[in-house]
Design a protein around this motif. Structure first.
Motif, PDB file in Angstrom:
ATOM      1  N   THR A 161       0.840  -1.198   0.000  1.00 34.77           N
ATOM      2  CA  THR A 161       0.000   0.000   0.000  1.00 34.77           C
ATOM      3  C   THR A 161       0.877   1.252   0.000  1.00 34.77           C
ATOM      4  OG1 THR A 161      -1.797  -1.137   1.134  1.00 34.77           O
ATOM      5  CG2 THR A 161      -1.753   1.263   1.286  1.00 34.77           C
ATOM      6  N   VAL A 162       0.569   2.185  -0.877  1.00 36.41           N
ATOM      7  CA  VAL A 162       1.341   3.419  -1.014  1.00 36.41           C
ATOM      8  C   VAL A 162       0.874   4.431   0.026  1.00 36.41           C
ATOM      9  CG1 VAL A 162       1.883   5.357  -2.555  1.00 36.41           C
ATOM     10  CG2 VAL A 162       1.734   3.024  -3.473  1.00 36.41           C
ATOM     11  N   LEU A 163       1.813   5.077   0.676  1.00 38.74           N
ATOM     12  CA  LEU A 163       1.501   6.070   1.702  1.00 38.74           C
ATOM     13  C   LEU A 163       1.362   7.455   1.090  1.00 38.74           C
ATOM     14  CD1 LEU A 163       1.290   6.944   4.732  1.00 38.74           C
ATOM     15  CD2 LEU A 163       3.794   7.230   4.673  1.00 38.74           C
ATOM     16  N   MET A 164       0.257   8.139   1.436  1.00 42.69           N
ATOM     17  CA  MET A 164       0.083   9.555   1.150  1.00 42.69           C
ATOM     18  C   MET A 164      -0.258  10.242   2.471  1.00 42.69           C
ATOM     19  SD  MET A 164      -2.007   9.494  -2.499  1.00 42.69           S
ATOM     20  CE  MET A 164      -1.518  11.155  -2.967  1.00 42.69           C
ATOM     21  N   VAL A 165       0.085  11.497   2.584  1.00 40.01           N
ATOM     22  CA  VAL A 165      -0.136  12.242   3.822  1.00 40.01           C
ATOM     23  C   VAL A 165      -0.954  13.492   3.527  1.00 40.01           C
ATOM     24  CG1 VAL A 165       0.980  13.561   5.676  1.00 40.01           C
ATOM     25  CG2 VAL A 165       1.952  11.370   4.933  1.00 40.01           C
ATOM     26  N   ARG A 166      -1.962  13.732   4.371  1.00 40.14           N
ATOM     27  CA  ARG A 166      -2.751  14.966   4.240  1.00 40.14           C
ATOM     28  C   ARG A 166      -2.375  15.914   5.367  1.00 40.14           C
ATOM     29  NH1 ARG A 166      -9.314  15.399   3.726  1.00 40.14           N
ATOM     30  NH2 ARG A 166      -9.297  14.166   5.644  1.00 40.14           N
ATOM     31  N   PRO A 167      -1.679  17.009   5.069  1.00 37.21           N
ATOM     32  CA  PRO A 167      -1.447  18.035   6.074  1.00 37.21           C
ATOM     33  C   PRO A 167      -2.711  18.852   6.291  1.00 37.21           C
ATOM     34  CG  PRO A 167      -0.583  18.764   3.974  1.00 37.21           C
ATOM     35  CD  PRO A 167      -1.117  17.368   3.765  1.00 37.21           C
ATOM     36  N   ARG A 168      -2.706  19.655   7.321  1.00 34.63           N
ATOM     37  CA  ARG A 168      -3.862  20.514   7.578  1.00 34.63           C
ATOM     38  C   ARG A 168      -3.982  21.612   6.519  1.00 34.63           C
ATOM     39  NH1 ARG A 168      -2.306  21.610  13.762  1.00 34.63           N
ATOM     40  NH2 ARG A 168      -0.308  20.893  12.919  1.00 34.63           N
ATOM     41  N   GLY A 169      -5.188  22.171   6.394  1.00 39.38           N
ATOM     42  CA  GLY A 169      -5.465  23.186   5.385  1.00 39.38           C
ATOM     43  C   GLY A 169      -4.908  24.551   5.749  1.00 39.38           C
TER      44      GLY A 169
END
Length: 529
Positions: A161-169
């Motif tokens: 599974t590929v990791l992606m990261v969502r930072p805050r807006g």
């Protein structure tokens, strides 16, 4: 305390969290300070532009496509080639950055795991620092966790599974990190720390780093992210464009600038995502003063509704014209144990939703629980024979402004009103107690779904002349009565954030009675954690 080692005026005015020394190294502190000083004026200007836009809408204006960017929409161009690791994204799972979640998600078999610092993480200092530690360990392959019951969790050797990261807006700040006495951007804080500690290792494996960017409202906001990412690439010795992003189209203003957002990030963007729950919230917030655009109960606002259907199909058309992926929305259902019939009905709703997405031409979709991965995967395997649906042009999709803002029909019910109150209180209580992702009524609720409930309550009560389906007025007397009875409707124990219920009730009352709709629920709530 101020960091004397590099003579930067950066402070962390709170007790240290576990792992802080390893994450907030001198290099990290210097990077955060440099990012703040370089980009904070632009961030503030963009937030001022948001406020000005909303003021025009409150005065009766309607969103529309921009005249000054017509040439971008009408000219032929495509985004940069998409890396091999992101060519097939048929099922993605999302969740907070706690240790067990990260392990289970990376072991889940989903094509992508989006580790979320935003809507599903309560931004306590401990959560944020430990989240960075957890992601560092995950990238290194050394992450493990032993639960209180003795069960041990670790990455599978073959986890792909590929990791992606969502930072805050852009709208969120980090109050636990001050540069020159001012809070830094929460998004820059999250992005900088993850990139500093993990970018080189991920790039060496052709795994990015990859990010999801939330809550954008305009192309200028996308352009600022592009500038930040280019700055980090130079700082960290990566090729320009190595950091790839997917942008969530989860605000109503952004749907009118999808071409422009893709163009602003064209060297690094790989797709757009239908962030459906935040999009519904944004529709309510955008038209908070428009009595002719009030939405019915949340349960009646489905992706088959006019404005949501038009938005998702236009997103597919726009993305595929530019060589980018069009990701579908979240299935928030979670398994219903002990009731096979109810569970099958819930899974049937998930299948129908994913059938719609796959048939329409989406390149993949989101789920909130690992049990939904095989359900969604089976649908996309059936309808998407290759790794993606880029060949589906969707030239038939409407780009008409009126279709994108048409409200859906329906009613306001007493049950829906009560559900909104209960979801708000229960989610807020958990959030104030450090949990940002909470199972409620067999749905995984995060900040986005709580925002819909909170915004609906405010709009129904403040616009006037709103009535329940039985003809009675929606008024504050009913709100007060429903709110007062929340504790009677809850179990006596076992709920996340149980001790915070009174505080959550008080905050919901305050926000609902305010003359202005707060831009985000998490802004006033953040000051209480």
């Amino acid at each position: 305390m101020a960091d004397a080692s590099n003579h930067r005026d950066i402070e962390f005015p709170t007790p240290a969290a576990p792992g802080q020394e390893a994450i907030l190294t001198p290099a990290a502190r210097e990077l955060i300070a440099d990012l703040h000083r370089r980009f904070e004026p632009q961030r503030q200007a963009l937030l001022a532009a948001r406020r000005a836009r909303q003021a025009r809408l409150d005065a009766g204006g309607l969103p529309d496509f921009r005249a000054d960017t017509r040439s971008i929409r009408e000219s032929d161009w495509r985004v940069a080639p998409i890396p091999a690791a992101l060519q097939d994204r048929r099922v993605e799972i999302t969740g907070p950055v706690d240790r067990k979640m990260i392990i289970n998600a990376l072991n889940s078999g989903a094509r992508v795991f989006m580790a979320d610092f935003e809507d599903s993480t309560s931004p306590t200092w401990a959560n944020l620092v430990e989240g960075q530690v957890n992601l560092r360990d995950a990238v290194a392959g050394s992450i493990s966790f032993t639960a209180e019951n003795g069960r041990h969790y670790a990455l599978k050797p073959d986890a792909a599974t590929v990791l992606m990261v969502r930072p805050r807006g852009w709208h969120l700040t980090e109050k636990h990190a001050l540069v020159d006495g001012h809070r830094v951007s929460g998004g820059l804080f999250d992005l900088a720390l993850f990139a500093l500690h993990n970018a080189a290792a991920l790039a060496a494996r052709d795994r990015g780093p990859y990010f999801y960017l939330p809550k954008l409202e305009a192309m200028e906001e996308a352009a600022l992210w592009d500038e930040v990412l280019a700055f980090l690439e130079v700082r960290l010795g990566l090729p320009i464009g190595a950091m790839k992003v997917t942008v969530l189209i989860e605000t109503l203003p952004a749907v009118f600038e999808m071409d422009e957002i893709l163009h602003a990030l064209r060297a690094r963007i790989v797709g757009l995502n239908c962030g459906r729950w935040d999009y519904i919230f944004s529709y309510i917030k955008t038209f908070r003063r428009h009595a002719d655009r009030v939405l019915p109960d949340r349960s009646q606002v489905t992706m088959g509704s006019g404005f949501l259907s038009a938005y998702s199909q236009l997103l597919i058309r726009t993305c595929h014209r530019r060589g980018a992926f069009a990701m579908g929305g979240m299935a928030a259902q979670i398994p219903i144990s002990g009731d096979p019939e109810a569970n099958e009905k819930a899974l049937a709703r998930v299948r129908a939703d994913k059938e719609r997405e796959a048939r329409n031409g989406h390149d993949g979709t989101w789920v909130a629980h690992p049990a939904l991965i095989p359900v969604a995967q089976a649908v996309f395997d059936q309808h998407m024979r290759g790794p993606n649906n880029l060949a589906v042009a969707r030239e038939d999709a409407s780009a008409a402004r009126d279709a994108l803002i048409a409200p859906c029909g329906g009613s306001i019910t007493r049950e829906g009103f009560q559900a909104n109150v209960d979801v708000c209180v229960r989610y807020l209580a958990a959030w104030l107690d450090g949990l940002g992702c909470v199972p409620i009524n067999h749905l995984m609720e995060d900040a986005a779904t709580a925002e819909i409930s909170r915004a609906q309550l405010w709009q129904w009560l403040h616009l006037g002349d709103q009535v329940f389906e039985d003809g009675a007025a929606v008024d504050f007397a009913w709100f007060d009565a429903v709110l007062a009875r929340v504790p009677q409707r809850l179990p006596e124990s076992g709920l996340p954030g149980q001790s915070k219920i009174p505080e959550a009730m008080a905050l919901l009352s305050e926000l609902t009675r305010a003359d202005e709709l707060a831009d985000f629920l998490t802004l006033p709530a953040y000051e209480r954690i």
